[in-house]
Motif scaffolding. Structure first.
Motif, PDB file in Angstrom:
ATOM      1  N   ILE A   1     -57.375 -56.141  23.484  1.00 39.13           N
ATOM      2  CA  ILE A   1     -56.470 -57.098  24.121  1.00 39.13           C
ATOM      3  C   ILE A   1     -55.060 -56.547  24.016  1.00 39.13           C
ATOM      4  N   LEU A   2     -54.469 -56.253  25.162  1.00 32.07           N
ATOM      5  CA  LEU A   2     -53.120 -55.679  25.188  1.00 32.07           C
ATOM      6  C   LEU A   2     -52.074 -56.776  25.305  1.00 32.07           C
ATOM      7  N   HIS A   3     -50.967 -56.585  24.590  1.00 30.28           N
ATOM      8  CA  HIS A   3     -49.811 -57.492  24.625  1.00 30.28           C
ATOM      9  C   HIS A   3     -50.121 -58.852  24.003  1.00 30.28           C
ATOM     10  N   LEU A   4     -50.980 -58.862  23.013  1.00 29.27           N
ATOM     11  CA  LEU A   4     -51.280 -60.090  22.280  1.00 29.27           C
ATOM     12  C   LEU A   4     -50.125 -60.372  21.323  1.00 29.27           C
ATOM     13  N   SER A   5     -49.520 -61.532  21.467  1.00 27.80           N
ATOM     14  CA  SER A   5     -48.371 -61.868  20.628  1.00 27.80           C
ATOM     15  C   SER A   5     -48.829 -62.261  19.226  1.00 27.80           C
ATOM     16  N   GLU A   6     -47.906 -62.203  18.268  1.00 27.72           N
ATOM     17  CA  GLU A   6     -48.264 -62.503  16.884  1.00 27.72           C
ATOM     18  C   GLU A   6     -48.677 -63.964  16.717  1.00 27.72           C
ATOM     19  N   HIS A   7     -47.930 -64.872  17.352  1.00 27.60           N
ATOM     20  CA  HIS A   7     -48.246 -66.293  17.157  1.00 27.60           C
ATOM     21  C   HIS A   7     -49.601 -66.655  17.753  1.00 27.60           C
ATOM     22  N   LEU A   8     -49.992 -65.991  18.867  1.00 32.62           N
ATOM     23  CA  LEU A   8     -51.308 -66.245  19.447  1.00 32.62           C
ATOM     24  C   LEU A   8     -52.402 -65.501  18.689  1.00 32.62           C
ATOM     25  N   GLY A   9     -52.060 -64.322  18.178  1.00 33.76           N
ATOM     26  CA  GLY A   9     -53.038 -63.539  17.437  1.00 33.76           C
ATOM     27  C   GLY A   9     -53.573 -64.265  16.219  1.00 33.76           C
ATOM     28  N   VAL A  10     -52.716 -65.046  15.555  1.00 33.77           N
ATOM     29  CA  VAL A  10     -53.133 -65.800  14.371  1.00 33.77           C
ATOM     30  C   VAL A  10     -54.267 -66.758  14.716  1.00 33.77           C
ATOM     31  N   ARG A  11     -54.257 -67.315  15.916  1.00 36.29           N
ATOM     32  CA  ARG A  11     -55.301 -68.253  16.342  1.00 36.29           C
ATOM     33  C   ARG A  11     -56.465 -67.530  17.021  1.00 36.29           C
ATOM     34  N   ALA A  12     -56.159 -66.450  17.747  1.00 37.36           N
ATOM     35  CA  ALA A  12     -57.197 -65.778  18.525  1.00 37.36           C
ATOM     36  C   ALA A  12     -58.135 -64.948  17.652  1.00 37.36           C
ATOM     37  N   PHE A  13     -57.607 -64.274  16.645  1.00 38.90           N
ATOM     38  CA  PHE A  13     -58.446 -63.375  15.850  1.00 38.90           C
ATOM     39  C   PHE A  13     -59.592 -64.111  15.157  1.00 38.90           C
ATOM     40  N   PRO A  14     -59.368 -65.243  14.471  1.00 29.29           N
ATOM     41  CA  PRO A  14     -60.502 -65.961  13.878  1.00 29.29           C
ATOM     42  C   PRO A  14     -61.527 -66.413  14.919  1.00 29.29           C
ATOM     43  N   LEU A  15     -61.060 -66.780  16.112  1.00 30.10           N
ATOM     44  CA  LEU A  15     -61.968 -67.197  17.172  1.00 30.10           C
ATOM     45  C   LEU A  15     -62.807 -66.024  17.662  1.00 30.10           C
ATOM     46  N   ILE A  16     -62.178 -64.866  17.793  1.00 26.93           N
ATOM     47  CA  ILE A  16     -62.904 -63.653  18.194  1.00 26.93           C
ATOM     48  C   ILE A  16     -63.948 -63.292  17.146  1.00 26.93           C
ATOM     49  N   ALA A  17     -63.567 -63.357  15.884  1.00 27.16           N
ATOM     50  CA  ALA A  17     -64.494 -63.012  14.805  1.00 27.16           C
ATOM     51  C   ALA A  17     -65.707 -63.941  14.798  1.00 27.16           C
TER      52      ALA A  17
END
Length: 357
Positions: free
Chosen positions: A234-250
């Motif tokens: 995922i390119l250009h993933l911001s830090e504030h969204l990454g905090v929520r997206a990474f656990p969901l991806i996992a």
């Protein structure tokens, strides 16, 4: 002793001569004799990739005027080398390209960077598209011509595009299209549509912009349809969204072998979510992380410590790639130690580590 005329050289001899001839000398070799001309033309037209629009235009004209040349073409690239003077396209350029494509029945790889994105019509008349591609990189707007072409490509394995279907029901692919697609690189809007029509994807790269960021969290659960997905970038993933997206991806894609580019949280409360997500990714071998928000940027021994810490939470990790503000450093596990390779900022997002694993 009888002499051997160059016009009756054995085919194997001609092939060997051509094999060891530099590409720049193939045109001259064509002029030596008929026997060598055919073999030289096969190699010369197998890949048309110049970066020079006028040279590409002339190559297309040759393919049109000489029927024997079209079937030789396996890979065809249209782009302007950014290091060259940018020339205006010759009159009738796209019409000539369309006619040349209709002669390339053996074409497997097609790359077109249209600076206006508006000439997808060259592929729209599928009755005159004689080839089944395996790889395509097409910078066109997503329109009816583009959809018609994609629906005709049943052997396509790798696709990179820059647009998507919006919400127009008339611009959607039929379910079951692109049955052999394994690698997809495009916008979130396009990826969401592609995932809805084919489940064969193994490698997926998504480019976010400010408008698409809010839709990522709704999209990630849909990746559960891709049972063979092994790499997600995922390119250009911001830090504030990454905090929520990474656990969901996992939680959704716990069998990934490659994941990137995840913003690495600064030490603090958000780190808990990052490392907790890593705990569930038992097959992950490569993780690409961004430290662009860090001040100062971690370098050298600091990156090595961070890579070791990541491996504590995810023991299957063998590669950790750090994207910093000025470059990229790949750390590779070697026994119990880490070695690194740095590219000092000469990479682009097209380096595609995500496709290599």
């Amino acid at each position: 002793m009888a002499s051997i005329s160059s016009n009756v050289l054995p085919a194997q001899v001609c092939k060997r001569i051509v094999r060891w001839t530099r590409r720049n000398d193939l045109a001259a070799l064509c002029l030596t004799c008929k026997a060598l001309q055919r073999e030289a033309e096969v190699k010369m037209y197998e890949i048309i990739m110049t970066g020079n629009i006028l040279a590409t235009f002339r190559a297309c004209q040759s393919v049109i005027s000489r029927a024997r040349l079209g079937p030789y073409v396996r890979s065809f690239y249209i782009f302007q080398d950014t290091g060259r003077f940018q020339r205006a396209l010759p009159d009738g350029f796209w019409g000539v390209v369309q006619l040349a494509l209709s002669k390339m029945r053996s074409l497997q790889c097609l790359v077109i960077h249209d600076p206006t994105y508006s000439n997808g019509w060259v592929l729209g008349d599928t009755s005159h598209v004689p080839f089944q591609l395996q790889e395509a990189r097409l910078f066109f707007y997503w329109d009816r011509d583009f959809v018609r072409f994609l629906e005709s490509q049943n052997k396509l394995k790798s696709l990179h595009i820059i647009d998507g279907p919006d919400n127009d029901p008339f611009l959607r692919l039929e379910v079951g299209s692109l049955p052999e697609l394994q690698i997809f690189d495009g916008t979130l809007m396009a990826a969401e549509h592609i995932v809805s029509v084919t489940t064969s994807i193994t490698h997926l790269q998504i480019t976010l912009d400010t408008n698409s960021e809010p839709d990522l969290l709704a999209f990630v659960p849909k990746l559960a349809r891709l049972t063979s997905l092994g790499a997600l970038s995922i390119l250009h993933l911001s830090e504030h969204l990454g905090v929520r997206a990474f656990p969901l991806i996992a939680a959704t894609c716990c069998t990934l072998r490659h994941l990137g580019v995840i913003p690495l949280p600064l030490p603090g409360p958000n780190s808990i979510y990052f490392y907790r997500a890593l705990l569930s990714m038992h097959q992950l071998r490569m993780l690409e992380v961004s430290t662009a928000a860090w001040t100062p940027q971690p370098t050298g021994i600091q990156q090595r410590i961070l890579a070791s810490e990541i491996r504590v939470y995810c023991p299957s990790i063998e590669y950790v790639c750090f994207w910093t503000g000025g470059g990229r450093t790949l750390w590779i596990l070697d026994g119990n130690d880490w070695n690194y390779h740095s590219d000092n900022g000469h990479h682009t997002t097209l380096d595609a580590l995500w496709k290599a694993r």
